[in-house]
Design a protein around this motif. Structure first.
Motif, PDB file in Angstrom:
ATOM      1  N   LEU A  98      13.973 -37.396  99.566  1.00 43.70           N
ATOM      2  CA  LEU A  98      14.928 -36.515 100.235  1.00 43.70           C
ATOM      3  C   LEU A  98      16.090 -37.308 100.830  1.00 43.70           C
ATOM      4  N   LEU A  99      15.798 -38.499 101.347  1.00 46.77           N
ATOM      5  CA  LEU A  99      16.845 -39.340 101.915  1.00 46.77           C
ATOM      6  C   LEU A  99      17.736 -39.934 100.833  1.00 46.77           C
ATOM      7  N   SER A 100      17.247 -39.920  99.587  1.00 45.65           N
ATOM      8  CA  SER A 100      18.050 -40.392  98.463  1.00 45.65           C
ATOM      9  C   SER A 100      18.942 -39.292  97.932  1.00 45.65           C
ATOM     10  N   LYS A 101      18.397 -38.072  97.869  1.00 45.61           N
ATOM     11  CA  LYS A 101      19.159 -36.888  97.464  1.00 45.61           C
ATOM     12  C   LYS A 101      18.311 -35.659  97.739  1.00 45.61           C
ATOM     13  N   ALA A 102      18.920 -34.645  98.339  1.00 49.06           N
ATOM     14  CA  ALA A 102      18.160 -33.469  98.773  1.00 49.06           C
ATOM     15  C   ALA A 102      17.659 -32.611  97.615  1.00 49.06           C
ATOM     16  N   MET A 103      18.043 -32.941  96.379  1.00 47.10           N
ATOM     17  CA  MET A 103      17.575 -32.181  95.226  1.00 47.10           C
ATOM     18  C   MET A 103      16.050 -32.214  95.116  1.00 47.10           C
ATOM     19  N   ALA A 104      15.404 -33.148  95.819  1.00 47.74           N
ATOM     20  CA  ALA A 104      13.943 -33.279  95.773  1.00 47.74           C
ATOM     21  C   ALA A 104      13.219 -32.209  96.570  1.00 47.74           C
ATOM     22  N   VAL A 105      13.930 -31.265  97.162  1.00 49.15           N
ATOM     23  CA  VAL A 105      13.292 -30.277  98.044  1.00 49.15           C
ATOM     24  C   VAL A 105      12.255 -29.410  97.323  1.00 49.15           C
ATOM     25  N   THR A 106      12.264 -29.370  96.014  1.00 44.04           N
ATOM     26  CA  THR A 106      11.334 -28.505  95.282  1.00 44.04           C
ATOM     27  C   THR A 106       9.976 -29.167  95.056  1.00 44.04           C
ATOM     28  N   LEU A 107       9.769 -30.378  95.546  1.00 45.16           N
ATOM     29  CA  LEU A 107       8.500 -31.064  95.312  1.00 45.16           C
ATOM     30  C   LEU A 107       7.288 -30.283  95.819  1.00 45.16           C
ATOM     31  N   PRO A 108       7.317 -29.627  96.987  1.00 54.31           N
ATOM     32  CA  PRO A 108       6.141 -28.848  97.409  1.00 54.31           C
ATOM     33  C   PRO A 108       5.720 -27.793  96.384  1.00 54.31           C
ATOM     34  N   LEU A 109       6.691 -27.158  95.720  1.00 53.07           N
ATOM     35  CA  LEU A 109       6.361 -26.184  94.685  1.00 53.07           C
ATOM     36  C   LEU A 109       5.650 -26.863  93.519  1.00 53.07           C
ATOM     37  N   VAL A 110       6.099 -28.053  93.146  1.00 49.39           N
ATOM     38  CA  VAL A 110       5.446 -28.790  92.059  1.00 49.39           C
ATOM     39  C   VAL A 110       4.016 -29.150  92.448  1.00 49.39           C
ATOM     40  N   LEU A 111       3.794 -29.493  93.711  1.00 47.43           N
ATOM     41  CA  LEU A 111       2.432 -29.808  94.169  1.00 47.43           C
ATOM     42  C   LEU A 111       1.521 -28.591  94.051  1.00 47.43           C
ATOM     43  N   VAL A 112       2.041 -27.429  94.382  1.00 49.46           N
ATOM     44  CA  VAL A 112       1.256 -26.199  94.229  1.00 49.46           C
ATOM     45  C   VAL A 112       0.927 -25.965  92.756  1.00 49.46           C
ATOM     46  N   LEU A 113       1.908 -26.192  91.891  1.00 47.29           N
ATOM     47  CA  LEU A 113       1.674 -26.028  90.454  1.00 47.29           C
ATOM     48  C   LEU A 113       0.593 -26.992  89.957  1.00 47.29           C
ATOM     49  N   ILE A 114       0.574 -28.194  90.502  1.00 47.87           N
ATOM     50  CA  ILE A 114      -0.455 -29.166  90.124  1.00 47.87           C
ATOM     51  C   ILE A 114      -1.843 -28.653  90.498  1.00 47.87           C
ATOM     52  N   ASP A 115      -1.958 -28.125  91.712  1.00 48.47           N
ATOM     53  CA  ASP A 115      -3.265 -27.628  92.161  1.00 48.47           C
ATOM     54  C   ASP A 115      -3.722 -26.415  91.362  1.00 48.47           C
ATOM     55  N   VAL A 116      -2.793 -25.488  91.107  1.00 46.35           N
ATOM     56  CA  VAL A 116      -3.165 -24.221  90.473  1.00 46.35           C
ATOM     57  C   VAL A 116      -3.329 -24.371  88.963  1.00 46.35           C
ATOM     58  N   LEU A 117      -2.388 -25.051  88.305  1.00 49.88           N
ATOM     59  CA  LEU A 117      -2.405 -25.123  86.839  1.00 49.88           C
ATOM     60  C   LEU A 117      -3.143 -26.346  86.310  1.00 49.88           C
ATOM     61  N   HIS A 118      -3.034 -27.464  87.002  1.00 52.66           N
ATOM     62  CA  HIS A 118      -3.694 -28.679  86.512  1.00 52.66           C
ATOM     63  C   HIS A 118      -5.121 -28.794  87.027  1.00 52.66           C
ATOM     64  N   ARG A 119      -5.296 -28.581  88.328  1.00 47.05           N
ATOM     65  CA  ARG A 119      -6.632 -28.713  88.914  1.00 47.05           C
ATOM     66  C   ARG A 119      -7.425 -27.416  88.897  1.00 47.05           C
ATOM     67  N   LEU A 134      -2.437 -24.139 100.102  1.00 48.04           N
ATOM     68  CA  LEU A 134      -1.100 -24.195 100.705  1.00 48.04           C
ATOM     69  C   LEU A 134      -1.066 -24.988 102.002  1.00 48.04           C
ATOM     70  N   ALA A 135      -2.210 -25.080 102.688  1.00 47.54           N
ATOM     71  CA  ALA A 135      -2.229 -25.682 104.018  1.00 47.54           C
ATOM     72  C   ALA A 135      -1.781 -27.142 104.001  1.00 47.54           C
ATOM     73  N   ASP A 136      -2.280 -27.938 103.029  1.00 44.72           N
ATOM     74  CA  ASP A 136      -1.913 -29.352 103.036  1.00 44.72           C
ATOM     75  C   ASP A 136      -0.502 -29.592 102.496  1.00 44.72           C
ATOM     76  N   LYS A 137       0.176 -28.509 102.104  1.00 44.59           N
ATOM     77  CA  LYS A 137       1.587 -28.643 101.679  1.00 44.59           C
ATOM     78  C   LYS A 137       2.540 -28.405 102.838  1.00 44.59           C
ATOM     79  N   LEU A 138       2.019 -27.980 103.989  1.00 43.75           N
ATOM     80  CA  LEU A 138       2.889 -27.611 105.110  1.00 43.75           C
ATOM     81  C   LEU A 138       3.799 -28.760 105.561  1.00 43.75           C
ATOM     82  N   PRO A 139       3.299 -30.008 105.677  1.00 38.72           N
ATOM     83  CA  PRO A 139       4.229 -31.086 106.040  1.00 38.72           C
ATOM     84  C   PRO A 139       5.343 -31.277 105.007  1.00 38.72           C
ATOM     85  N   PHE A 140       5.011 -31.132 103.721  1.00 41.73           N
ATOM     86  CA  PHE A 140       6.018 -31.241 102.668  1.00 41.73           C
ATOM     87  C   PHE A 140       7.036 -30.104 102.778  1.00 41.73           C
ATOM     88  N   ILE A 141       6.533 -28.891 103.034  1.00 43.09           N
ATOM     89  CA  ILE A 141       7.410 -27.727 103.154  1.00 43.09           C
ATOM     90  C   ILE A 141       8.344 -27.885 104.350  1.00 43.09           C
TER      91      ILE A 141
END
Length: 441
Positions: free
Chosen positions: A181-202, A211-218
């Motif tokens: 995020l400090l490099s470029k704010a375009m990274a703000v969508t990472l929490p959504l990707v983490l959810v996709l990893i849990d739901v679709l990959h795991r 969703l709870a452990d994504k709260l700091p990322f969100i």
């Protein structure tokens, strides 16, 4: 026995690292002999005293100001380090970009290996990422480092999250996300990707625990979205929600097209005229996207379920990481259809789709698999060679401001920014007749 097993692994790893570095050098190494780009490099680096060395005052400056529209303090800090190494020697800055791109190609392969378990497919994806012509702008343009650096930390955050075994891994994932995020704010969508990893990959159900452990990322995402909005509101032109939706469809299909057929490429892709559904340039992309969505749904209903999670993850990764750019298409008087470097991180999603398609095709052809494998390798080699040649050609266009702007006008004659920039160069050289002819045209 363990030490004997580690030795071949280390040799293989060194061979992969060396191969990726060599490919990056071949495809983009010409940049080491280029100067600073006329686009942004001058006011971000050459005339920006805030990056001329690491001092307390300079550090305070980069962490408390925009660039002027983006908040990228970590990217500016790397410029400070480059300045300490070689003052305003552009070769040092270009080398850092090439180094970061090499690391990113390796991380792409590692990330896709963790997702798919396909060693060969992940390696091929990393190599294609390393030489893809659409990445030329992010790699060769020094100011494009914000995309390189943000992607580097974005991928590290995902990898540590996938390999999460301890609290330390989770903490490192969060730390790398903050760096992204400090490099470029375009990274703000990472929490959504983490959810996709849990739901679709795991294969975890979408519940509160996921969703709870994504709260700091969100929380970090929301905070940096406010910062990004504060910087952008001064330069972004007004656009309606309907115009944004229409342009999002056109941009998405444009990036898919250029990732598959990366020619011709330019520094400017602009649109003149209204953004309306009655324009086929906006209507047809949405027809294509709707058809693709229907095909995925039909495949899911008809029982090809093993492919659906991976296919869905690849598509959603591509769209979600590209989504922040959809709000950025109108700047002042110009409307931009796309920008090459915006596809740098999203391209990983399409590379995942390629791995899934190759694996599915290999399973389908139960007979003559050895032949199919040989044909597949030959095809990949040919594609890699074509991509490398195109990247070399595209890198050459960044040699001088004139070659960059003239190429942009060949690809996009209606580009006002490229035309005015070229006119300024001609006027400074005293070539007033050609400058007037370009303006008149």
């Amino acid at each position: 026995m363990e030490s004997e097993a580690r030795l071949p692994r280390a040799k293989t790893l060194l061979l992969i690292v060396g191969g990726v570095a060599l490919l990056v050098a071949v495809a983009f190494g010409r940049a080491l002999h280029q100067g600073f780009s006329p686009i942004d490099d001058a006011f971000l680096i050459v005339r920006n005293l805030g990056v001329h060395g690491v001092t307390r005052e300079n550090l305070r400056h980069i962490f408390t100001t925009f660039d002027p529209e983006l908040y990228i303090p970590l990217t500016l800090f790397t410029f400070q380090l480059d300045y300490m190494l070689g003052s305003l020697n552009p070769t040092v800055f270009h080398f850092t970009n090439l180094f970061l791109h090499t690391l990113n190609a390796l991380l792409v392969g590692w990330f896709l290996l963790l997702l798919t378990g396909q060693r060969t497919g992940a390696l091929i994806a990393g190599l294609l990422f390393a030489v893809h012509p659409l990445h030329t702008e992010a790699v060769v343009w020094i100011a494009g480092r914000k995309d390189l650096l943000s992607t580097f930390f974005f991928l590290l955050s995902l990898i540590f999250y996938l390999r999460r075994e301890t609290r330390a891994s989770y903490a490192w994932s969060l730390c790398f996300f903050l760096c992204a995020l400090l490099s470029k704010a375009m990274a703000v969508t990472l929490p959504l990707v983490l959810v996709l990893i849990d739901v679709l990959h795991r294969k975890q159900p979408l519940r509160w625990r996921v969703l709870a452990d994504k709260l700091p990322f969100i929380a970090l995402s929301v905070f940096f979205m406010f910062i990004a909005t504060a910087g952008k509101e001064r330069v972004i032109g007004s656009a309606t929600v309907w115009e944004t939706i229409l342009m999002a469809g056109r941009s998405t299909v444009f990036y898919v097209e250029k990732l598959l057929v990366p020619f011709p490429l330019a520094a400017f892709y602009t649109h003149r005229g209204p953004v309306t559904l009655f324009d086929p340039r906006f209507a047809l992309p949405w027809v294509f996207l709707i058809v693709v969505a229907l095909i995925v749904v039909i495949l899911a209903v008809r029982g090809t379920r093993p492919l659906i999670p991976s296919l869905s993850f690849g598509v959603l990764f591509f769209v979600s990481t590209l989504a922040p750019t959809f709000l950025n298409f109108r700047k002042g008087a110009e409307t931009f259809v796309a920008v090459d470097r915006y596809a740098y991180l999203p391209s990983v999603g399409l590379l995942l789709l390629a791995i899934v398609a190759i694996a599915a095709g290999y399973e389908y052809f139960t007979v003559r698999r050895a032949t199919m494998r040989s044909v597949g390798y030959c095809f990949v080699v040919i594609i890699g060679m074509l991509f490398t040649i195109l990247s070399i050609r595209q890198t050459r266009l960044w040699d001088t401001p004139e070659t960059l702007y003239r190429n942009a006008l060949v690809v996009q004659p209606e580009s006002l920014g490229a035309r005015i920039s070229l006119v300024k160069l001609l006027r400074e050289r005293g070539e007033l007749q050609e400058a007037f002819a370009l303006l008149k045209e």
